[in-house]
Design a protein around this motif. Structure first.
Motif, short mmCIF file in Angstrom:
data_model
loop_
_atom_site.label_atom_id
_atom_site.label_comp_id
_atom_site.label_asym_id
_atom_site.label_seq_id
_atom_site.Cartn_x
_atom_site.Cartn_y
_atom_site.Cartn_z
N PRO A 1 53.59 -32.51 29.17
CA PRO A 1 54.26 -31.25 29.52
C PRO A 1 53.95 -30.14 28.51
CG PRO A 1 55.75 -33.10 29.82
CD PRO A 1 54.53 -33.65 29.15
N ILE A 2 53.86 -28.91 29.00
CA ILE A 2 53.46 -27.78 28.19
C ILE A 2 54.70 -27.01 27.73
CG2 ILE A 2 52.04 -25.70 28.09
CD1 ILE A 2 50.45 -28.24 28.74
N ASP A 3 54.80 -26.79 26.41
CA ASP A 3 55.93 -26.02 25.88
C ASP A 3 55.67 -24.52 25.90
OD1 ASP A 3 57.47 -28.34 25.23
OD2 ASP A 3 56.23 -28.63 23.45
N THR B 1 53.30 -28.72 22.30
CA THR B 1 52.11 -28.60 23.14
C THR B 1 51.93 -27.15 23.58
OG1 THR B 1 53.43 -29.15 25.10
CG2 THR B 1 52.22 -30.96 24.05
N VAL B 2 50.70 -26.67 23.49
CA VAL B 2 50.38 -25.29 23.84
C VAL B 2 49.16 -25.31 24.76
CG1 VAL B 2 49.62 -23.03 22.97
CG2 VAL B 2 51.29 -24.39 21.66
N LYS B 3 49.19 -24.50 25.82
CA LYS B 3 48.02 -24.31 26.68
C LYS B 3 47.56 -22.87 26.52
CE LYS B 3 46.01 -22.76 30.58
NZ LYS B 3 45.90 -21.34 30.97
N SER C 1 61.45 -24.64 31.50
CA SER C 1 61.61 -24.59 30.05
C SER C 1 60.34 -24.15 29.33
CB SER C 1 62.06 -25.96 29.51
OG SER C 1 61.08 -26.95 29.78
N THR C 2 59.23 -24.04 30.05
CA THR C 2 57.98 -23.57 29.45
C THR C 2 58.06 -22.07 29.20
OG1 THR C 2 56.74 -25.27 30.65
CG2 THR C 2 55.47 -23.45 29.73
#
Length: 239
Positions: A128-130, A57-59, A169-170
């Motif tokens: 959740p965003i990685d 997942t990417v924002k 952890s992001t």
């Protein structure tokens, strides 16, 4: 304007001039998150990193400068959360799912394309965003950054921190032109976050001074700013 605001603005203006005069971005980049030349190279640099390859997942911001990274996100099969421009919605994030786009990735990742095909979500409905990809005007090697001064990146990250979606952890990255990497100290306030990596077309620079707010810093928000952003106005009304 506070002394910190003034110092940030002076640095922005210095970097915009240096970037444009140095041939790193078009002349109309002044006052914006610069759509710098070589932005495609930042996507290639990112794609080689272990943290990127492991991410699902990417924002990202909707700026033109981050378009190649947004396209690469979709081509690499990752979920892309893209901020609605100016956070002008109670659901301030677009979701682009590479399995169900309805447009080629190059079109879906643009602001116009995302507005056509993406679902809008509130943080409560997101995963959740990685990796967070943030637009920047200037950044230094400690990881301190400044945007164009509107504060949307800080608010987006703060909302996602409060929702438990941006965590320790992001990984936060700033794709920029090399001329946007400065040696000067960048003043920081309580609501500012730092980046973990600077990504230029030619290199990836690890940053060591991680800084993250605990969430929204309401004391730093004017009544006008709160009223202009629906998700903030709704939260203020509940308070």
């Amino acid at each position: 304007m506070t002394d910190i605001d003034q110092a940030k603005q002076e640095l922005r203006e210095k970097v915009w001039r240096r970037l444009i005069d140095g041939g790193g971005a078009p002349a109309d980049s002044y006052g914006k998150i610069p759509g710098f030349y070589g932005a495609e190279g930042t996507a290639e640099q990112l794609a080689r990193q272990d943290f990127w390859q492991q991410a699902t997942t990417v924002k990202a911001n909707p700026d033109w400068a981050q378009l190649p990274v947004r396209v690469r996100t979709l081509k690499d099969g990752k979920l892309l959360y893209m901020a609605v421009p100016r956070m002008a919605s109670l659901e301030p994030f677009y979701l682009l799912d590479p399995k169900n786009l309805g447009l080629p990735p190059e079109e879906a990742a643009e602001k116009k394309g995302a507005a056509q095909v993406a679902r809008r979500l509130a943080p409560e409905s997101m995963e959740p965003i990685d990796v967070v990809v943030c637009g920047s005007v200037a950044v230094n090697r400690s990881g301190a950054r400044i945007g164009k001064g509107a504060g949307y990146s800080d608010l987006e990250v703060a909302l996602l921190i409060e929702a438990g979606l941006v965590t320790e952890s992001t990984v936060i990255v700033a794709p920029v032109h090399a001329l946007q990497v400065v040696e000067e100290d960048i003043p920081e306030t309580e609501h500012d976050f730092s980046v973990d990596y600077i990504v230029t077309p030619d290199e990836v620079i690890p940053c060591t001074n991680r800084r993250r707010p605990r969430g929204l810093v309401w004391d730093d928000l004017t009544p006008e700013k709160i009223a202009a952003i629906p998700v903030l106005a709704a939260r203020a009304g509940r308070g």
